[in-house]
Design an enzyme around this catalytic site. Structure first.
Site, PDB file in Angstrom:
ATOM      1  N   ARG A   1       0.792  -1.213   0.000  1.00  0.00           N
ATOM      2  CA  ARG A   1       0.000   0.000   0.000  1.00  0.00           C
ATOM      3  C   ARG A   1       0.834   1.278   0.000  1.00  0.00           C
ATOM      4  NH1 ARG A   1      -4.305   0.654   4.719  1.00  0.00           N
ATOM      5  NH2 ARG A   1      -4.724  -1.481   4.032  1.00  0.00           N
TER       6      ARG A   1
ATOM      7  N   HIS B   1      -7.918  -3.988  -7.507  1.00  0.00           N
ATOM      8  CA  HIS B   1      -7.676  -3.240  -6.263  1.00  0.00           C
ATOM      9  C   HIS B   1      -8.939  -3.204  -5.410  1.00  0.00           C
ATOM     10  CE1 HIS B   1      -4.971  -0.596  -4.026  1.00  0.00           C
ATOM     11  NE2 HIS B   1      -5.983   0.237  -3.793  1.00  0.00           N
TER      12      HIS B   1
ATOM     13  N   TYR C   1     -18.380  12.790 -13.346  1.00  0.00           N
ATOM     14  CA  TYR C   1     -18.319  13.991 -14.176  1.00  0.00           C
ATOM     15  C   TYR C   1     -17.001  14.130 -14.943  1.00  0.00           C
ATOM     16  CZ  TYR C   1     -22.290  15.420 -11.314  1.00  0.00           C
ATOM     17  OH  TYR C   1     -23.502  15.475 -10.680  1.00  0.00           O
TER      18      TYR C   1
END
Length: 843
Positions: free
Chosen positions: A31, A77, A121
């Protein structure tokens, strides 16, 4: 216990330790830390690989960010969608990444800290540079591993042609460790890697000379180089970054500070709010307005200053108190073979080159294997074309494709792969032109196979390929450095926060001190009443007044013979009418002690200067002492012993000399002695000194001591009832120290006792303050030169009969300052170091 139930007893401490270690290793490896080879954390690697799998190359249309996030979440993931989206967005932000890896469209956030628009968006696709990170991934150049559910495979590392860890840096917090690596210019990084390839024994210092320093996406200035050097040599260091600023003057003559670049990772909006807060809290003076005029053309923060503000002083305060100056703590920790390791510059380059060498080797083997397979097929096709009639006959006579393959293998001694290729061959390949192409392709493949084998046999050829590919990347994507380097101290110099203005320092009888700009005082004609110069308590009065420059070091000498240090800017500023602050709050002075003398020194770190100059001290009882200035060059907060003072005596004066001055000491009874400084031997700092002048009586005492280097100076004495007399130095004959001296002023009830002695010229004015706090400035040129034994003339009219003069100080006349184009903001002439030294010696 229920039947069949089994309980295993474990030690809770061991279980907690084991579980936490497993968790921490997962965070470290999967990570928070980047791989040293491709410079990416798993989430960034998966985002780029997911976009590659979606075919989102730079020449393809944008796709919704939600589509990309869904692809990465569903396949590689299994974490929160916001973590994936934020990681992708950061790779598309020009202020976050030195070289962007994602081409974003829509609101991707801002340098003001605004959040990006929702993923539904915005749109994105791969950047050109990210293609270089994934180049050759299909050629078995890197290892693949199963994803979280073993249904797909993902790369453990990207082949990456660019040194991404160097050029984009990274930051992350793991468990028990963190990483923070700065970005660099691509061209500089590649030049350093090429130098390493050419000479693997190159040392870190040689690499530093090539790569120079980090290059941040927001530009700015790296202020000081020591932290950069430490980071490259050890993997840890502190790099100071300053904003890039300009100082402009508007039409009205007011200055303003223009900020065009800010330090890396600084939030512009928060920076402006911080500046505004400091102004409102009055922690920074001189700022009238702050306005953000940034637009698409670039950043522009305008700080309007007040009319009397000095831009450089305000700017230095901003550097100290805001993020206009920030530090980047370098911590080069990355995963090396799956383990976290602290890396210096050479090691980062070394592991990247090793990775590229592995990629080139694996790619070459893959290409060789593919070439050999194709050559093998072409051999079969060429055999078939040479015996085309027989081949056609065999195929037509066969009942099935399998039978045809078997007969071809048996007839022409072919392999199964070759036989399949012949059976699948199209009719157009039977033409003469196509047969020629087959032979050309085969010959070309043979050459390619030889080349690939040669590469695999010789390491220097593989290194040459790595180097050439890097230089090609540099040619395509390199751009100029954005961050400048200033090779100067990273630490703040306190003097940077104060303009080098000249001040009047006043010390009252009860120990109140302040500094006031000279411009608050004005010259009056001789005999004037004067102006109110200071407000003190009824029982207090101004006793000492001294001229000084803001950047000077002040040595304070007390009546008990101790020495203290202060920079002038450390003395609180007060108006002409304020009383100042108790000196005990600034210096660690004994409550029964008071400051009696002061010396202005420009620098205490000049070895040659402090070993060729002396401190000459005189006491009330006529004792004189000389010590090297070097004995007072190491400031201590608690002060040091400057002179051993006998009981009943006190220090009254200290002067800076060069060892060649004429010394004059004057007594309250109106007598003065002149002798050469060489008559006083130099002794240690704690010594008591020798006899300078013999007093007339027990009531008599020394009122002043001067050191004269320029024999054209006149001697001025002032009495406590406002009379003064100016006479020639030559009126005082040179004698040995210790005598009674000669008469310097005719003392009477009208004049009162002598209170001071000064050496003056027509270029001086006198600043006179009486015990009631009234100040007057008198031009020395208005006082005529008279004989040594005369009474003198009245310098100041005292309003009250009981009032007396408290202190007299010598300053540069206004006429002299105007003549040399020096305004009233200064008290000392703008002069060279030698001239300043002469002035100090004359005082």
């Amino acid at each position: 216990m229920a039947d069949g139930e089994r309980i295993i007893k474990i030690n809770i401490e061991e279980e907690m330790q084991s579980a936490y270690i497993d968790y921490s290793m997962s965070v470290i490896v999967s990570r928070a830390l980047p791989d040293v080879r491709d410079g990416l954390k798993p989430v960034h690697r998966r985002v780029l690989f997911g976009m590659h799998e979606l075919g989102m190359s730079p020449n393809k249309p944008y796709k919704k960010s939600a589509r990309i996030v869904g692809e990465v979440l569903g396949k590689y993931h299994p974490h929160g969608d916001s973590s994936v989206y934020n990681a992708m967005v950061r790779m598309a932000q020009p202020w976050s990444m030195r070289y962007m890896l994602v081409d974003g469209q829509g609101n991707m956030g801002s340098v003001d800290g605004d959040s990006p628009a929702a993923m539904r968006y915005t749109e994105a696709r791969m950047n050109r540079l990210s293609e270089e990170m994934l180049a050759d991934i299909e050629k078995n150049t890197v290892d693949f591993q199963f994803n979280f559910d073993d249904s797909l495979k993902e790369p453990t590392v990207l082949p990456s042609r660019i040194p991404a860890l160097l050029v984009n840096g990274t930051s992350g917090i793991a468990v028990g460790m963190a990483t923070n690596m700065p970005p660099h210019n691509l061209g500089d990084a590649i030049n350093a890697i090429v130098a390493y390839i050419d000479n693997p024994d190159i040392d870190v210092q040689e690499l530093i000379n090539i790569i120079q320093a980090p290059d941040f996406p927001t530009g700015g200035i790296i202020y000081g180089y020591q932290g950069v050097k430490e980071a490259y040599e050890t993997g840890r260091g502190r790099i100071v970054i300053r904003a890039k600023t300009e100082i402009e003057t508007d039409k009205s003559g007011r200055e303003r500070i223009i900020i065009t670049e800010i330090p890396y990772m600084v939030n512009k909006a928060e920076l402006i709010v911080r500046i505004a807060d400091l102004v409102n809290e009055k922690r920074i003076e001189g700022i009238a307005n702050v306005n953000d005029e940034s637009d698409r053309e670039g950043m522009r923060i305008v700080i309007d200053l007040k009319r009397d503000a000095i831009a450089n002083v305000v700017l230095n305060h901003l550097y100290k108190n805001t993020a206009l100056q920030s530090s980047f703590g370098v911590n080069n920790i990355a995963l090396v073979h799956g383990r976290p390791q602290l890396l210096n510059l050479k090691e980062i380059i070394k592991y990247f080159v090793e990775h590229r060498h592995d990629v080139v080797t694996r790619r070459t083997k893959f290409e060789l294997d593919q070439a050999e397979k194709r050559a093998h097929i072409l051999q079969g096709l060429i055999i078939a074309s040479d015996n085309i009639d027989e081949v056609i006959k065999i195929i037509r006579g066969a009942q099935s494709p399998d039978e045809a393959r078997e007969k071809l293998i048996e007839r022409f001694d072919l392999t199964d792969v070759q036989a399949r290729a012949i059976v699948d061959m199209r009719l157009r390949q039977l033409t003469g032109l196509e047969q020629d192409k087959l032979r050309e392709e085969y010959q070309s493949l043979l050459k390619e196979i030889d080349r690939l084998k040669d590469i695999l046999e010789h390491e220097h050829l593989r290194m040459e390929i790595i180097k050439n590919e890097l230089l090609e990347i540099k040619q395509k994507y390199n751009d100029p450095r954005r961050t400048e380097i200033v090779y100067s101290s990273e630490e703040f110099n306190p003097e940077d926060f104060y303009a080098d203005e000249e001040m009047i320092i006043t010390i009252s009888h009860l120990g109140y001190i302040k500094r006031t700009p000279l411009s608050e005082f004005r010259t009056q004609n001789r005999g004037g009443v004067g102006s109110k110069g200071s407000t003190t308590r009824d029982e207090d009065f101004i006793e000492h007044i001294y001229p000084a420059s803001m950047h000077n070091t002040m040595l304070f000498f007390t009546k008990m013979g101790r020495c203290f240090w202060l920079k002038v800017y450390e003395i609180p500023e007060g108006s002409k009418n304020s009383k100042g602050r108790a000196i005990q709050n600034l210096l660690q002075i004994d409550p029964e002690d008071t400051v009696k003398a002061f010396i202005r020194v420009k620098q205490l770190n000049d070895e040659e200067y402090i070993n060729s100059h002396y401190i000459l001290m005189g006491t009330r009882k006529g004792i004189i002492k000389k010590s090297l200035l070097a004995d007072y060059s190491r400031p201590r907060q608690s002060g040091v012993i400057a002179m051993g003072i006998k009981e009943g005596d006190e220090l009254i004066q200290a002067r800076l000399t060069n060892g060649k001055s004429e010394v004059l000491m004057a007594t309250r009874s109106g007598r003065a002695i002149r002798f050469n400084e060489s008559k006083v031997r130099c002794i240690s700092r704690i010594g008591q000194g020798v006899r300078g002048i013999t007093l007339d009586s027990d009531r008599d005492e020394v009122v002043g001591m001067i050191c004269v280097k320029d024999k054209t100076d006149d001697i001025l004495v002032v009495s406590e009832k406002g009379y003064g007399k100016r006479s020639s130095l030559e009126d005082y004959r040179v004698t040995n120290r210790g005598g009674k001296g000669v008469k310097t002023m005719k003392i009477s009830k009208k004049t009162g006792d002598l209170i001071t002695i000064k050496n003056v010229t027509d270029d001086n004015d006198l600043m006179i303050i009486n015990r009631s706090g009234v100040t007057i400035r008198v031009a020395v040129s208005d006082i005529r030169v008279t004989g040594r034994a005369t009474q003198g003339v009245r310098l100041i009219n005292l309003d009250k009969k009981q009032d007396m003069i408290a202190s007299v100080a010598k300053v540069i006349s206004e006429a002299k300052m105007a003549e040399e184009d020096i305004t009233e903001s200064g008290i000392l002439e703008k002069q060279s170091d030698d001239a300043q030294e002469n002035e100090e010696n004359k005082e």
